[in-house]
Write a protein that holds these residues in place. Structure first.
Motif, mmCIF file in Angstrom:
data_model
loop_
_atom_site.group_PDB
_atom_site.id
_atom_site.type_symbol
_atom_site.label_atom_id
_atom_site.label_comp_id
_atom_site.label_asym_id
_atom_site.label_seq_id
_atom_site.Cartn_x
_atom_site.Cartn_y
_atom_site.Cartn_z
ATOM 1 N N VAL A 200 0.804 -1.172 0.034
ATOM 2 C CA VAL A 200 0.033 0.135 0.076
ATOM 3 C C VAL A 200 0.833 1.310 -0.031
ATOM 4 O O VAL A 200 1.945 1.424 0.647
ATOM 5 C CB VAL A 200 -0.893 0.097 1.213
ATOM 6 C CG1 VAL A 200 -1.641 1.090 1.070
ATOM 7 C CG2 VAL A 200 -1.947 -1.181 1.211
ATOM 8 N N SER A 201 0.279 2.223 -0.729
ATOM 9 C CA SER A 201 1.065 3.518 -0.578
ATOM 10 C C SER A 201 1.332 4.247 0.584
ATOM 11 O O SER A 201 0.499 3.969 1.474
ATOM 12 C CB SER A 201 0.522 4.676 -1.761
ATOM 13 O OG SER A 201 -0.761 5.158 -1.440
ATOM 14 N N ASN B 266 -4.246 6.405 5.488
ATOM 15 C CA ASN B 266 -5.873 6.368 5.479
ATOM 16 C C ASN B 266 -6.191 5.036 6.540
ATOM 17 O O ASN B 266 -7.174 5.189 7.096
ATOM 18 C CB ASN B 266 -6.449 6.176 4.207
ATOM 19 C CG ASN B 266 -6.588 7.451 3.460
ATOM 20 O OD1 ASN B 266 -6.449 8.329 3.829
ATOM 21 N ND2 ASN B 266 -6.800 7.297 2.040
ATOM 22 N N PHE B 267 -5.398 4.321 6.534
ATOM 23 C CA PHE B 267 -5.739 2.940 7.421
ATOM 24 C C PHE B 267 -5.542 3.432 8.930
ATOM 25 O O PHE B 267 -6.262 2.944 9.655
ATOM 26 C CB PHE B 267 -4.422 1.872 6.961
ATOM 27 C CG PHE B 267 -4.547 0.556 7.636
ATOM 28 C CD1 PHE B 267 -5.305 -0.454 7.026
ATOM 29 C CD2 PHE B 267 -4.315 0.507 8.930
ATOM 30 C CE1 PHE B 267 -5.372 -1.584 7.505
ATOM 31 C CE2 PHE B 267 -4.648 -0.927 9.511
ATOM 32 C CZ PHE B 267 -5.105 -1.828 8.910
ATOM 33 N N TYR B 268 -4.435 4.232 9.108
ATOM 34 C CA TYR B 268 -4.357 4.786 10.529
ATOM 35 C C TYR B 268 -5.470 5.628 10.937
ATOM 36 O O TYR B 268 -6.063 5.800 11.938
ATOM 37 C CB TYR B 268 -2.964 5.500 10.426
ATOM 38 C CG TYR B 268 -2.770 6.014 11.958
ATOM 39 C CD1 TYR B 268 -2.706 5.174 13.173
ATOM 40 C CD2 TYR B 268 -2.435 7.378 12.327
ATOM 41 C CE1 TYR B 268 -2.253 5.712 14.312
ATOM 42 C CE2 TYR B 268 -2.222 7.865 13.698
ATOM 43 C CZ TYR B 268 -2.185 7.068 14.454
ATOM 44 O OH TYR B 268 -1.722 7.599 15.779
ATOM 45 N N TYR C 223 -7.554 -8.143 1.345
ATOM 46 C CA TYR C 223 -7.802 -7.767 -0.157
ATOM 47 C C TYR C 223 -6.179 -7.268 -0.614
ATOM 48 O O TYR C 223 -5.945 -7.859 -1.628
ATOM 49 C CB TYR C 223 -8.622 -6.551 -0.170
ATOM 50 C CG TYR C 223 -8.718 -6.428 -1.866
ATOM 51 C CD1 TYR C 223 -8.703 -7.285 -2.823
ATOM 52 C CD2 TYR C 223 -8.813 -4.895 -2.146
ATOM 53 C CE1 TYR C 223 -9.036 -6.800 -4.135
ATOM 54 C CE2 TYR C 223 -9.296 -4.705 -3.393
ATOM 55 C CZ TYR C 223 -9.141 -5.437 -4.279
ATOM 56 O OH TYR C 223 -9.248 -5.129 -5.899
ATOM 57 N N ALA C 224 -5.581 -6.452 0.129
ATOM 58 C CA ALA C 224 -4.242 -6.231 -0.173
ATOM 59 C C ALA C 224 -3.208 -7.026 -0.464
ATOM 60 O O ALA C 224 -2.410 -7.129 -1.339
ATOM 61 C CB ALA C 224 -3.698 -4.850 0.742
ATOM 62 N N PHE C 225 -2.885 -8.005 0.595
ATOM 63 C CA PHE C 225 -2.223 -9.151 0.539
ATOM 64 C C PHE C 225 -2.737 -10.145 -0.580
ATOM 65 O O PHE C 225 -1.805 -10.912 -0.903
ATOM 66 C CB PHE C 225 -2.102 -9.760 1.672
ATOM 67 C CG PHE C 225 -1.200 -9.050 3.034
ATOM 68 C CD1 PHE C 225 -0.128 -8.415 2.838
ATOM 69 C CD2 PHE C 225 -2.079 -8.499 4.178
ATOM 70 C CE1 PHE C 225 0.546 -7.995 3.607
ATOM 71 C CE2 PHE C 225 -1.304 -7.919 5.175
ATOM 72 C CZ PHE C 225 0.074 -7.460 4.801
ATOM 73 N N ASN D 112 -1.862 -2.938 -7.408
ATOM 74 C CA ASN D 112 -2.082 -1.834 -6.219
ATOM 75 C C ASN D 112 -3.644 -1.520 -6.060
ATOM 76 O O ASN D 112 -4.138 -1.183 -7.171
ATOM 77 C CB ASN D 112 -1.350 -0.547 -6.766
ATOM 78 C CG ASN D 112 -1.288 0.641 -5.746
ATOM 79 O OD1 ASN D 112 -2.220 1.042 -5.171
ATOM 80 N ND2 ASN D 112 -0.275 1.049 -5.362
ATOM 81 N N ILE D 113 -3.964 -1.554 -4.806
ATOM 82 C CA ILE D 113 -5.321 -1.573 -4.616
ATOM 83 C C ILE D 113 -5.961 0.018 -4.184
ATOM 84 O O ILE D 113 -6.973 0.257 -3.843
ATOM 85 C CB ILE D 113 -5.946 -2.411 -3.688
ATOM 86 C CG1 ILE D 113 -5.236 -2.198 -2.297
ATOM 87 C CG2 ILE D 113 -5.709 -3.837 -4.212
ATOM 88 C CD1 ILE D 113 -5.988 -3.016 -1.259
#
Length: 250
Positions: free
Chosen positions: A56-57, A63-65, A85-87, A92-93
């Motif tokens: 993830v960028s 945004n996750f935090y 989903y990311a893993f 790139n999602i």
């Protein structure tokens, strides 16, 4: 955060990707569902976080935090699903807003970011006898970790304490470093429950009342009564923030 990341670790460890996240071990969504308590493990959490950094960028991690700081079970579920989903994805999602969890995290992060900016704008301090500048707040989300840098940069030459009444912790700047502090806010402000706070029971600086009145006079002087638009005013300054503002105090 450690606990949430450990849930992601366990999901891949046992190939259980349809888990429902709960902050309460006694919550059950169905009669035959199995509750599994996942213990926090720093090394497991660190492995997941480092893995997310590769998938993830920096904006996605931000945004996750931010979404985590929303302190909402629905948001936690989106974070869990997003991680799976990311893993699992080879692409790139970050901008795959057709995926409900990617979109949801962007939306939650926007709400938390808006609350952060409002707290930076609306926090009002009271000067105490010992020179400490004090403010009590009650934000919708846990934004204290996000506003720390702003206030440390802006008020470098004075000691200040911003205390979150709802979460029962605060950030204190001692002219060098910022520390987390814990106390009973009712000791400071006995009128917390009344809706309009900042009526401190501790000893304030002798000039605090003067500065308070000067600010109210300034607010009244720049206000144009004939152009008053309460609907627009509330849109920019929601009523739930008025309790922090001297010019709105009863």
């Amino acid at each position: 955060m450690t606990g949430l990341l450990c849930c992601v670790f366990r999901a891949f460890q046992f190939k259980e990707f349809d888990a429902l996240i709960s902050v309460n071990a006694h919550d059950q969504s169905g009669l035959f569902d199995e509750n599994i308590i996942v213990a926090s493990n720093e090394s497991h959490a660190e492995r997941v976080w480092q893995g997310l950094k590769l998938k993830v960028s920096p904006l996605g991690l931000r945004n996750f935090y931010y979404t985590f700081l929303a302190e909402n079970t629905v948001a936690f579920q989106h974070l869990f699903n997003f991680s799976i989903y990311a893993f699992s994805s080879q692409k790139n999602i970050d901008h795959d807003f057709g995926h409900q969890d990617v979109l949801a995290i962007a939306q939650w992060a926007k709400q938390v970011g808006r609350e952060k900016h409002r707290m930076e704008a609306f926090v009002r301090f009271k000067k105490c006898k010992d020179g400490l500048f004090l403010s009590l707040i009650r934000p919708d989300f846990n934004v204290l970790p996000l506003i720390e840098r702003h206030f440390k940069s802006r008020y470098q030459d004075q000691r200040w304490l911003i205390y979150d009444e709802k979460r029962k912790f605060g950030i204190y700047y001692d002219l060098k470093n910022v520390h987390q502090v814990f106390m009973d806010a009712h000791v400071i402000d006995e009128n917390i429950e009344n809706g309009f706070s900042q009526n401190f029971s501790i000893e304030l600086d002798d000039e605090e009342v003067l500065y308070d009145q000067l600010w109210k006079d300034y607010f009244n002087s720049v206000n144009i009564t004939a152009r008053r638009n309460l609907k627009l005013h509330v849109q920019y300054v929601p009523k739930r923030y008025w309790r922090y503002m001297n010019e709105k105090a009863l």
